[in-house]
Design an enzyme around this catalytic site. Sequence first.
Site, PDB file in Angstrom:
ATOM      1  CD1 TRP B 325      42.584  45.650  53.204  1.00  0.00           C
ATOM      2  CD2 TRP B 325      43.496  43.760  52.451  1.00  0.00           C
ATOM      3  NE1 TRP B 325      43.489  46.105  52.485  1.00  0.00           N
ATOM      4  CE2 TRP B 325      43.918  45.041  51.744  1.00  0.00           C
ATOM      5  CE3 TRP B 325      43.735  42.476  52.100  1.00  0.00           C
ATOM      6  CZ2 TRP B 325      45.125  44.654  50.886  1.00  0.00           C
ATOM      7  CZ3 TRP B 325      44.645  42.458  51.201  1.00  0.00           C
ATOM      8  CH2 TRP B 325      45.285  43.536  50.537  1.00  0.00           C
ATOM      9  CG  HIS B 326      42.659  38.751  51.610  1.00  0.00           C
ATOM     10  ND1 HIS B 326      42.683  39.089  52.922  1.00  0.00           N
ATOM     11  CD2 HIS B 326      43.762  38.763  50.903  1.00  0.00           C
ATOM     12  CE1 HIS B 326      43.971  39.179  53.235  1.00  0.00           C
ATOM     13  NE2 HIS B 326      44.654  38.769  52.013  1.00  0.00           N
ATOM     14  N   GLY B 327      38.182  40.782  50.042  1.00  0.00           N
ATOM     15  CA  GLY B 327      37.190  40.795  49.394  1.00  0.00           C
ATOM     16  C   GLY B 327      35.754  40.848  49.741  1.00  0.00           C
TER      17      GLY B 327
END
Lengths: 296, 477
Positions: B325-327
């Site tokens: 989700w963060h990248g």
Amino acid sequence: MKKFLLKSVLFVLIFFALSHVRPLYLLSKDRYKRTVAGKEVYYSIQKSKQRNALSSRVLLGDSVAYQMFKNTTSNNPIYSLACNQAVGLTGQFVLLNNYLKAGNHVDAVYLLLSPFSFSNNLNQVYTYQYFLKPFYRDEYFPLFTKTVVQQIHKIPYYYLSRYPQVLTSNWAPDFVSRDQTNYTFLSPISVEYLARIKELSIKYDFKLIVTPTPMSLSNRPKIESMNKNEVAINHLESEFKNYFSDILYLDDSNFVSDGAHLKNPQKYAEYYKERLLKQTGGAPVLPAPNATGLQR
Amino acid sequence: MLFNSIAFLIFLPIAFLLYWFVFQKHLKSQNCFVLGISYLFYGWWDWRYLSLLIFCSAVNYTAGAWLGRNVNKKGRKSILALSCILTLGLLCIFKYFNFFVDNFINSFRSLGIYLQPRTLNIILPVGISFYTFKALGYTIDVYRRKLKPTKDVIAFFSFVAFFPQLLAGPIDRASNLLSQFQAKRTFEYAKGVDAMRQILWGFFKKIVIADNCAKYVNQIFGSYETLPASILVLGTVYFAFQIYGDFSGYSDIAIGTSRLLGFSSTQNFRVPYFSRDIAEFWRRWHISLTAWFRDYLYIPLGGSRGTRYQVIRNTFVIFLVCGFWHGANWTFIAWGFINALYFIPLLLLGRNRQNTGIVAEGRRLPSMKELFQMTVTFVLTLLAWVFFRAESIDQALSYIEHVFSRSLLSIPKDSGMTTVFPLLVILIVVEWLQREKQHGLEDLRMHFIPRWSIYYGLVAFILYFAASKQQFIYFQF
């Protein structure tokens, strides 16, 4: 709500008053000019307004020129006003104009600039810090062309550049120019101010020499692909006569990580001094110092 | 619009005054105004991306409305699936498309088949990961009948686009925030004052702590091969504080701004670096996201119930998804994987809920045991942060390899990098003293003069350091 607003306003007013103490103190003593980013520009401005009887050869230039000819040290017989390319040709013109207006006699002016410096159209990240803050002053307004004024007005918060808090700090707004910045060689502002510098050379009868700083080999293809026809179009052939052929290409290992600034500027300072003086009838040129991958 | 910009400094007071003095009469006008300024706030960056925000809101509003009308189980499932596909599809296209294409090409390349890459030349719309999750959370809650679908389209669109939370959370639930859009807000002096304090503390964390650390972190990670190991350790410590100051600072400003407008928002950070184990760390770090994954992914998978294999599988799934989700980079997946490895032993030993209260509760200082536990937890998070910060897995491994070299115990030459220390000390001391509170300046019980002196001191710090402005890290997520 009333209490909240009153307290907020009071807080802001007290803060407003307190926050001006330091900037006003710094302004009154001109001390900020010694601490802010771009202090070399302020020093060049100050120096350009002084009377100088020792030398009639003036050097204007970018930060690489500044590395070799620091404006804070003696470069006799050259009087260095070199500071930073971010001041643009407008800033260089203002410095020269100041110097002439101070009553100084000039025989030659060297414009020591990298080929990339000519594409500066006062639309760069550092324009606010290096050009607006030092030069956006009433005394210089008459020297600005319409193009410069229009360009300044495109910079966010340009009017705050004279505000004490902003002027005495390193704050500058984020500025990404939306103009077409891929000038092939000369930006519109550079063209205008090269012409103005040329006019000064005729008016005050001095020799104008535009000469390049050392460049890295990896930049060679870019430089070679520059549109040199612009020189002729703008009637600057005599000033740029040997500009491109005079570029001293050095191996990338001679430059710091940005690929533009020299690791060891002193190594080239003497060589460049002799070279500049030769162009105005000075001593013969010394051989170039041993540098890795030196090419002409 | 960035919180740390002059535009926001002008925008907020104007929005505040108009909100309370012009649009306060009716609920509808309050909500319409919030929606208008939220779109202005988002459109300030790039108005074209407003269409994505409106699309996401429309999809989930419609899904909620259909779910409210449809009692058929199969039909409800289809509506939920469609909503998930459209909302997450948006996220996949704009955030993950190029990642999948690149990896697809690379996997073929390893087999000796060379494909011509065709990636999309698109910019990641800021805040997309946050507002898609917020909107999707609503649809899932309606599907589960935990929430009644709203018929108030303005309230729902305002909830999704609510400007303080739009770019980097907190990911507030509809059960908390949407209900507040359905009741008229009134101004309370104490809340307003506390909101201002929280905003001030948020700016301090962002501009003074995070941005200062960022300067050195960028230098150190940019040339780690040439630096001694002791400096590399300093780099990871600074990054730990950079990301904390950056993200929790943003959250404080967001929560404070929401409170100024009469909304109460979910707390997003609760002094995570004072955690005694990784499980506690994850209860205190990015709380709204962790809770989102727990409720909408971990528990539906079975959570900590089931066989050992299932528990381990669920833990890995939630941490890997959280990392992703963060990248769109393997480094984030590795970061999630490492955290799962830290977490699993606690879970299997049944010690993941051992430390649920605040450390050294009712005491001024921690015990030696607590201090040791906090240090170990912090060091473990540092190791994981290296992967989070690195450009690639190779770089992260190389960085760690350089850390464990002979120069680890050398005293670094002072190249100005230690100037951040006093600032970090201020942060740590204030957060320790205020660890039971919502933020660093909450409930300051002291005389007017020292209190205002603290405020002015913090503002002076902020202005002094504001020159080297950096973007919020979490915008890229």
